[in-house]
Scaffold this motif. Sequence first.
Motif, PDB file in Angstrom:
ATOM      1  N   ASP A  19       0.801  -1.357   0.032  1.00  0.00           N
ATOM      2  CA  ASP A  19      -0.192  -0.165   0.018  1.00  0.00           C
ATOM      3  C   ASP A  19       0.976   1.243  -0.098  1.00  0.00           C
ATOM      4  O   ASP A  19       0.457   2.196  -0.409  1.00  0.00           O
ATOM      5  CB  ASP A  19      -1.086   0.197   1.101  1.00  0.00           C
ATOM      6  CG  ASP A  19      -2.335  -0.846   1.154  1.00  0.00           C
ATOM      7  OD1 ASP A  19      -2.419  -1.239  -0.116  1.00  0.00           O
ATOM      8  OD2 ASP A  19      -2.610  -1.219   2.114  1.00  0.00           O
ATOM      9  N   ARG A  20       1.970   1.107   0.399  1.00  0.00           N
ATOM     10  CA  ARG A  20       3.019   2.238   0.511  1.00  0.00           C
ATOM     11  C   ARG A  20       3.743   2.478  -0.930  1.00  0.00           C
ATOM     12  O   ARG A  20       4.413   3.477  -0.913  1.00  0.00           O
ATOM     13  CB  ARG A  20       4.091   2.148   1.585  1.00  0.00           C
ATOM     14  CG  ARG A  20       3.404   1.914   3.105  1.00  0.00           C
ATOM     15  CD  ARG A  20       4.517   1.574   3.945  1.00  0.00           C
ATOM     16  NE  ARG A  20       3.841   1.665   5.249  1.00  0.00           N
ATOM     17  CZ  ARG A  20       3.927   2.354   6.244  1.00  0.00           C
ATOM     18  NH1 ARG A  20       4.559   3.562   5.717  1.00  0.00           N
ATOM     19  NH2 ARG A  20       3.351   2.108   7.385  1.00  0.00           N
ATOM     20  N   LEU A  21       3.561   1.804  -1.758  1.00  0.00           N
ATOM     21  CA  LEU A  21       4.454   1.641  -3.329  1.00  0.00           C
ATOM     22  C   LEU A  21       3.589   2.769  -3.903  1.00  0.00           C
ATOM     23  O   LEU A  21       2.250   2.721  -3.998  1.00  0.00           O
ATOM     24  CB  LEU A  21       4.515   0.625  -3.709  1.00  0.00           C
ATOM     25  CG  LEU A  21       5.313  -0.651  -2.866  1.00  0.00           C
ATOM     26  CD1 LEU A  21       5.063  -2.035  -3.791  1.00  0.00           C
ATOM     27  CD2 LEU A  21       6.510  -0.251  -2.820  1.00  0.00           C
ATOM     28  N   ASP A  22       4.549   3.432  -4.589  1.00  0.00           N
ATOM     29  CA  ASP A  22       3.605   4.251  -5.792  1.00  0.00           C
ATOM     30  C   ASP A  22       3.358   3.375  -6.890  1.00  0.00           C
ATOM     31  O   ASP A  22       3.542   2.109  -7.045  1.00  0.00           O
ATOM     32  CB  ASP A  22       4.625   5.633  -6.270  1.00  0.00           C
ATOM     33  CG  ASP A  22       5.957   4.993  -6.972  1.00  0.00           C
ATOM     34  OD1 ASP A  22       5.997   3.844  -7.618  1.00  0.00           O
ATOM     35  OD2 ASP A  22       6.837   5.680  -6.814  1.00  0.00           O
ATOM     36  N   ALA A  23       2.747   4.090  -8.045  1.00  0.00           N
ATOM     37  CA  ALA A  23       2.042   3.203  -8.924  1.00  0.00           C
ATOM     38  C   ALA A  23       3.162   2.501  -9.957  1.00  0.00           C
ATOM     39  O   ALA A  23       2.772   1.317 -10.168  1.00  0.00           O
ATOM     40  CB  ALA A  23       1.423   4.238  -9.824  1.00  0.00           C
ATOM     41  N   GLY A  24       4.240   2.854 -10.175  1.00  0.00           N
ATOM     42  CA  GLY A  24       5.544   2.320 -10.827  1.00  0.00           C
ATOM     43  C   GLY A  24       5.842   1.247 -10.006  1.00  0.00           C
ATOM     44  O   GLY A  24       6.087  -0.115 -10.624  1.00  0.00           O
ATOM     45  N   LEU A  25       6.164   1.339  -8.763  1.00  0.00           N
ATOM     46  CA  LEU A  25       6.678   0.181  -8.060  1.00  0.00           C
ATOM     47  C   LEU A  25       5.676  -0.773  -7.534  1.00  0.00           C
ATOM     48  O   LEU A  25       6.071  -2.191  -7.467  1.00  0.00           O
ATOM     49  CB  LEU A  25       7.185   0.703  -6.793  1.00  0.00           C
ATOM     50  CG  LEU A  25       8.193   1.747  -6.916  1.00  0.00           C
ATOM     51  CD1 LEU A  25       8.831   2.097  -5.536  1.00  0.00           C
ATOM     52  CD2 LEU A  25       9.651   1.024  -7.332  1.00  0.00           C
ATOM     53  N   ARG A  26       4.286  -0.451  -7.747  1.00  0.00           N
ATOM     54  CA  ARG A  26       3.163  -1.355  -7.409  1.00  0.00           C
ATOM     55  C   ARG A  26       3.139  -2.432  -8.855  1.00  0.00           C
ATOM     56  O   ARG A  26       2.928  -3.411  -8.601  1.00  0.00           O
ATOM     57  CB  ARG A  26       1.828  -0.730  -7.256  1.00  0.00           C
ATOM     58  CG  ARG A  26       0.645  -1.559  -7.060  1.00  0.00           C
ATOM     59  CD  ARG A  26       0.811  -2.675  -6.063  1.00  0.00           C
ATOM     60  NE  ARG A  26      -0.023  -3.663  -5.678  1.00  0.00           N
ATOM     61  CZ  ARG A  26      -1.257  -3.434  -5.271  1.00  0.00           C
ATOM     62  NH1 ARG A  26      -1.578  -2.618  -4.285  1.00  0.00           N
ATOM     63  NH2 ARG A  26      -2.072  -4.653  -5.015  1.00  0.00           N
ATOM     64  N   GLU A  27       3.402  -1.915 -10.008  1.00  0.00           N
ATOM     65  CA  GLU A  27       3.450  -2.561 -11.142  1.00  0.00           C
ATOM     66  C   GLU A  27       4.570  -3.435 -11.023  1.00  0.00           C
ATOM     67  O   GLU A  27       4.540  -4.504 -11.560  1.00  0.00           O
ATOM     68  CB  GLU A  27       3.428  -1.577 -12.382  1.00  0.00           C
ATOM     69  CG  GLU A  27       3.355  -2.361 -13.561  1.00  0.00           C
ATOM     70  CD  GLU A  27       3.206  -1.436 -15.026  1.00  0.00           C
ATOM     71  OE1 GLU A  27       3.527  -1.960 -15.995  1.00  0.00           O
ATOM     72  OE2 GLU A  27       2.769  -0.481 -14.494  1.00  0.00           O
ATOM     73  N   LEU A  52       7.853  -8.681  -2.995  1.00  0.00           N
ATOM     74  CA  LEU A  52       8.215  -7.486  -2.040  1.00  0.00           C
ATOM     75  C   LEU A  52       9.750  -7.442  -1.714  1.00  0.00           C
ATOM     76  O   LEU A  52      10.032  -6.302  -1.863  1.00  0.00           O
ATOM     77  CB  LEU A  52       7.375  -7.517  -0.669  1.00  0.00           C
ATOM     78  CG  LEU A  52       7.464  -6.432   0.085  1.00  0.00           C
ATOM     79  CD1 LEU A  52       6.855  -5.217  -0.650  1.00  0.00           C
ATOM     80  CD2 LEU A  52       6.670  -6.721   1.370  1.00  0.00           C
ATOM     81  N   ILE A  53      10.350  -8.329  -1.609  1.00  0.00           N
ATOM     82  CA  ILE A  53      11.558  -8.192  -1.378  1.00  0.00           C
ATOM     83  C   ILE A  53      12.308  -7.788  -2.493  1.00  0.00           C
ATOM     84  O   ILE A  53      13.442  -7.181  -2.707  1.00  0.00           O
ATOM     85  CB  ILE A  53      12.369  -9.919  -0.971  1.00  0.00           C
ATOM     86  CG1 ILE A  53      11.966  -9.947   0.360  1.00  0.00           C
ATOM     87  CG2 ILE A  53      13.893  -9.725  -1.123  1.00  0.00           C
ATOM     88  CD1 ILE A  53      12.127 -11.341   0.639  1.00  0.00           C
ATOM     89  N   ASP A  54      12.111  -8.125  -3.868  1.00  0.00           N
ATOM     90  CA  ASP A  54      12.539  -7.691  -5.096  1.00  0.00           C
ATOM     91  C   ASP A  54      12.571  -5.941  -5.471  1.00  0.00           C
ATOM     92  O   ASP A  54      13.487  -5.435  -5.579  1.00  0.00           O
ATOM     93  CB  ASP A  54      12.032  -8.160  -6.373  1.00  0.00           C
ATOM     94  CG  ASP A  54      12.138  -9.799  -6.565  1.00  0.00           C
ATOM     95  OD1 ASP A  54      13.022  -9.955  -5.862  1.00  0.00           O
ATOM     96  OD2 ASP A  54      11.341 -10.575  -7.221  1.00  0.00           O
TER      97      ASP A  54
END
Length: 72
Positions: A19-27, A52-54
């Motif tokens: 939930d803390r990731l921005d859109a690019g990192l979520r992708e 998530l570790i990646d």
Amino acid sequence: MDAPKYPPPLDPVVANAVDRLDAGLRELFEERAGIREHDGRMDRPLAEALALIDVPAQYPAALTGLTVLQLE
């Protein structure tokens, strides 16, 4: 254009971090989890945890400020 809607991760600790990731990192997270689940034939919770570790492995500041403690 609307942002893609992803299902929440199954593990609550992973979900909180994602939930803390921005859109690019979520992708990036979703891509890595999907590859691990499909190609690696991993269960979804394990694939998500490893994905998530990646993310901070590639982008060290991705989860800055996140504190996690789990005791069993």
